[in-house]
Design a protein around this motif. Structure first.
Motif, PDB file in Angstrom:
ATOM      1  N   ALA A 147      35.537  51.787  21.974  1.00 45.57           N
ATOM      2  CA  ALA A 147      35.213  52.920  21.096  1.00 45.57           C
ATOM      3  C   ALA A 147      36.261  54.020  21.218  1.00 45.57           C
ATOM      4  O   ALA A 147      36.565  54.707  20.235  1.00 45.57           O
ATOM      5  CB  ALA A 147      33.830  53.463  21.438  1.00 45.57           C
ATOM      6  N   ARG A 148      36.811  54.187  22.434  1.00 46.16           N
ATOM      7  CA  ARG A 148      37.754  55.289  22.677  1.00 46.16           C
ATOM      8  C   ARG A 148      39.205  54.824  22.768  1.00 46.16           C
ATOM      9  O   ARG A 148      40.106  55.642  22.986  1.00 46.16           O
ATOM     10  CB  ARG A 148      37.358  56.020  23.967  1.00 46.16           C
ATOM     11  CG  ARG A 148      36.001  56.706  23.874  1.00 46.16           C
ATOM     12  CD  ARG A 148      35.654  57.493  25.123  1.00 46.16           C
ATOM     13  NE  ARG A 148      35.403  56.637  26.286  1.00 46.16           N
ATOM     14  CZ  ARG A 148      36.178  56.567  27.343  1.00 46.16           C
ATOM     15  NH1 ARG A 148      37.284  57.283  27.415  1.00 46.16           N
ATOM     16  NH2 ARG A 148      35.872  55.782  28.360  1.00 46.16           N
ATOM     17  N   PHE A 149      39.426  53.504  22.625  1.00 49.42           N
ATOM     18  CA  PHE A 149      40.766  52.937  22.798  1.00 49.42           C
ATOM     19  C   PHE A 149      41.353  53.401  24.135  1.00 49.42           C
ATOM     20  O   PHE A 149      42.498  53.844  24.216  1.00 49.42           O
ATOM     21  CB  PHE A 149      41.693  53.311  21.639  1.00 49.42           C
ATOM     22  CG  PHE A 149      41.413  52.566  20.365  1.00 49.42           C
ATOM     23  CD1 PHE A 149      40.554  51.496  20.333  1.00 49.42           C
ATOM     24  CD2 PHE A 149      42.037  52.951  19.186  1.00 49.42           C
ATOM     25  CE1 PHE A 149      40.300  50.803  19.153  1.00 49.42           C
ATOM     26  CE2 PHE A 149      41.799  52.269  17.988  1.00 49.42           C
ATOM     27  CZ  PHE A 149      40.922  51.198  17.974  1.00 49.42           C
ATOM     28  N   ASP A 150      40.539  53.283  25.175  1.00 50.53           N
ATOM     29  CA  ASP A 150      40.873  53.794  26.500  1.00 50.53           C
ATOM     30  C   ASP A 150      41.420  52.659  27.371  1.00 50.53           C
ATOM     31  O   ASP A 150      40.658  51.812  27.859  1.00 50.53           O
ATOM     32  CB  ASP A 150      39.618  54.404  27.131  1.00 50.53           C
ATOM     33  CG  ASP A 150      39.901  55.121  28.438  1.00 50.53           C
ATOM     34  OD1 ASP A 150      40.893  54.773  29.109  1.00 50.53           O
ATOM     35  OD2 ASP A 150      39.121  56.019  28.796  1.00 50.53           O
ATOM     36  N   VAL A 151      42.719  52.654  27.561  1.00 46.48           N
ATOM     37  CA  VAL A 151      43.370  51.578  28.314  1.00 46.48           C
ATOM     38  C   VAL A 151      42.997  51.620  29.788  1.00 46.48           C
ATOM     39  O   VAL A 151      42.778  50.578  30.423  1.00 46.48           O
ATOM     40  CB  VAL A 151      44.905  51.651  28.132  1.00 46.48           C
ATOM     41  CG1 VAL A 151      45.609  50.691  29.086  1.00 46.48           C
ATOM     42  CG2 VAL A 151      45.281  51.327  26.695  1.00 46.48           C
ATOM     43  N   ASP A 152      42.906  52.813  30.376  1.00 43.30           N
ATOM     44  CA  ASP A 152      42.554  52.922  31.797  1.00 43.30           C
ATOM     45  C   ASP A 152      41.159  52.349  32.060  1.00 43.30           C
ATOM     46  O   ASP A 152      40.939  51.649  33.065  1.00 43.30           O
ATOM     47  CB  ASP A 152      42.611  54.381  32.245  1.00 43.30           C
ATOM     48  CG  ASP A 152      44.040  54.897  32.357  1.00 43.30           C
ATOM     49  OD1 ASP A 152      44.945  54.069  32.552  1.00 43.30           O
ATOM     50  OD2 ASP A 152      44.242  56.120  32.237  1.00 43.30           O
ATOM     51  N   SER A 153      40.221  52.638  31.163  1.00 41.97           N
ATOM     52  CA  SER A 153      38.870  52.089  31.316  1.00 41.97           C
ATOM     53  C   SER A 153      38.885  50.571  31.146  1.00 41.97           C
ATOM     54  O   SER A 153      38.158  49.854  31.834  1.00 41.97           O
ATOM     55  CB  SER A 153      37.925  52.711  30.290  1.00 41.97           C
ATOM     56  OG  SER A 153      37.736  54.083  30.553  1.00 41.97           O
ATOM     57  N   ALA A 154      39.722  50.085  30.246  1.00 42.21           N
ATOM     58  CA  ALA A 154      39.845  48.634  30.047  1.00 42.21           C
ATOM     59  C   ALA A 154      40.385  47.971  31.309  1.00 42.21           C
ATOM     60  O   ALA A 154      39.918  46.897  31.713  1.00 42.21           O
ATOM     61  CB  ALA A 154      40.753  48.343  28.852  1.00 42.21           C
ATOM     62  N   LEU A 155      41.362  48.606  31.941  1.00 39.50           N
ATOM     63  CA  LEU A 155      41.903  48.067  33.193  1.00 39.50           C
ATOM     64  C   LEU A 155      40.827  48.030  34.279  1.00 39.50           C
ATOM     65  O   LEU A 155      40.764  47.077  35.066  1.00 39.50           O
ATOM     66  CB  LEU A 155      43.082  48.929  33.666  1.00 39.50           C
ATOM     67  CG  LEU A 155      44.398  48.760  32.905  1.00 39.50           C
ATOM     68  CD1 LEU A 155      45.384  49.841  33.305  1.00 39.50           C
ATOM     69  CD2 LEU A 155      44.998  47.372  33.153  1.00 39.50           C
ATOM     70  N   ALA A 156      39.978  49.039  34.317  1.00 36.96           N
ATOM     71  CA  ALA A 156      38.902  49.083  35.312  1.00 36.96           C
ATOM     72  C   ALA A 156      37.912  47.943  35.088  1.00 36.96           C
ATOM     73  O   ALA A 156      37.409  47.346  36.054  1.00 36.96           O
ATOM     74  CB  ALA A 156      38.187  50.437  35.250  1.00 36.96           C
ATOM     75  N   VAL A 157      37.624  47.626  33.832  1.00 37.09           N
ATOM     76  CA  VAL A 157      36.730  46.506  33.519  1.00 37.09           C
ATOM     77  C   VAL A 157      37.340  45.193  34.003  1.00 37.09           C
ATOM     78  O   VAL A 157      36.657  44.360  34.613  1.00 37.09           O
ATOM     79  CB  VAL A 157      36.454  46.441  32.000  1.00 37.09           C
ATOM     80  CG1 VAL A 157      35.724  45.144  31.649  1.00 37.09           C
ATOM     81  CG2 VAL A 157      35.624  47.639  31.556  1.00 37.09           C
ATOM     82  N   ALA A 158      38.628  45.012  33.742  1.00 40.67           N
ATOM     83  CA  ALA A 158      39.310  43.789  34.178  1.00 40.67           C
ATOM     84  C   ALA A 158      39.272  43.657  35.697  1.00 40.67           C
ATOM     85  O   ALA A 158      39.057  42.562  36.238  1.00 40.67           O
ATOM     86  CB  ALA A 158      40.754  43.787  33.675  1.00 40.67           C
ATOM     87  N   GLN A 159      39.464  44.764  36.378  1.00 40.44           N
ATOM     88  CA  GLN A 159      39.413  44.765  37.843  1.00 40.44           C
ATOM     89  C   GLN A 159      38.028  44.379  38.342  1.00 40.44           C
ATOM     90  O   GLN A 159      37.873  43.649  39.324  1.00 40.44           O
ATOM     91  CB  GLN A 159      39.802  46.151  38.367  1.00 40.44           C
ATOM     92  CG  GLN A 159      39.771  46.301  39.872  1.00 40.44           C
ATOM     93  CD  GLN A 159      40.895  45.546  40.576  1.00 40.44           C
ATOM     94  OE1 GLN A 159      42.019  45.510  40.068  1.00 40.44           O
ATOM     95  NE2 GLN A 159      40.589  44.939  41.714  1.00 40.44           N
ATOM     96  N   GLU A 160      36.989  44.853  37.665  1.00 37.53           N
ATOM     97  CA  GLU A 160      35.606  44.619  38.092  1.00 37.53           C
ATOM     98  C   GLU A 160      35.228  43.142  38.012  1.00 37.53           C
ATOM     99  O   GLU A 160      34.320  42.691  38.719  1.00 37.53           O
ATOM    100  CB  GLU A 160      34.657  45.459  37.239  1.00 37.53           C
ATOM    101  CG  GLU A 160      33.277  45.636  37.823  1.00 37.53           C
ATOM    102  CD  GLU A 160      33.295  46.258  39.212  1.00 37.53           C
ATOM    103  OE1 GLU A 160      32.446  45.867  40.037  1.00 37.53           O
ATOM    104  OE2 GLU A 160      34.153  47.132  39.475  1.00 37.53           O
TER     105      GLU A 160
END
Length: 237
Positions: A147-160
């Protein structure tokens, strides 16, 4: 006159892209609810709720087809620029993962129906509750990043996703121990294993959504990379 017409076409195109993004989030919300309901049905033995999850899958599939058709129409008629084309292709990949998460929720609901007919364990599927909450959070965070095109949050999801995989492996070991200690639990434990597998797959698809976000924002293909390498590629380290 030509300038005004071009501006009108551009504004209409932006609206079409925004409408598609809104539909993707609606589809994601529907899948989130499917997963919530499937887990609630499994934990509580609510057969009616499990059947509701299964019936809701038609709505998810309809949205999948609708968004797919809208994306193809945009590609055919609008001839989008590179960044807009990345957005459209990223959306196409994202809805594929969302549809598959819906399928996994249906599998959990079917296991819930099976388990509702069996004796409930003392722990009341506590292991699956924890994993279920973990992957639900992953999906929620992935949709928020979209929704926010937030790359840092996307990286956190991948890490999780690594933590989800570790939790899944731990659950499998526990379930194998249960079967060895009491062969009478085999039927129930097998259903629990299939449910855990579906939850682990939902985590994988949530990671995929995170990868699609990175691609559509940064134009960098980070598939098949570890979370650490993914971060280095995105940050240019």
């Amino acid at each position: 006159m030509v300038t005004n017409q071009s501006q009108h076409i551009s504004q209409q195109f932006e609206k079409e892209l925004q409408d598609i993004r809104t539909r993707v989030l609606a589809m994601g919300g529907l899948v989130e609810q499917q997963i919530d309901n499937a887990m609630d049905a499994l934990i509580t033995g609510n057969s009616e709720l499990a059947r509701e999850v299964i019936s809701t899958d038609d709505q998810v599939n309809e949205l999948d087809i609708l968004i797919d058709e809208e994306c193809i129409q945009i590609i055919a008629l609008r001839q989008p620029t590179a960044s807009d084309l990345r957005l459209v292709t990223g959306i196409l990949k994202t809805i594929t993962d969302l549809e598959r998460m819906g399928d996994e929720a249906v599998r959990i609901a079917r296991m819930a129906l099976n388990l509702s007919e069996k004796d409930r364990p003392k722990k009341n599927y506590r292991e699956l509750q924890s994993l279920g909450q973990h992957v639900r959070n992953m999906l929620h965070d992935a949709l928020d990043a979209f929704a926010r095109f937030d790359v840092d949050s996307a990286l956190a999801v991948a890490q999780e996703d690594m933590n989800v995989d570790a939790e899944y492996e731990s659950i499998l070991r526990q379930l194998m121990t249960y079967m060895m200690e009491d062969p009478r639990t085999v039927s129930r434990v097998v259903d629990m294993m299939w449910s855990a597998r579906s939850l682990e797959r939902i985590g994988d698809h949530s990671r995929n959504v995170a990868e699609h976000i990175i691609y559509l924002v940064e134009g960098k293909d980070v598939r098949h990379l570890s979370a650490e390498k993914m971060k280095k590629v995105v940050k240019g380290e």
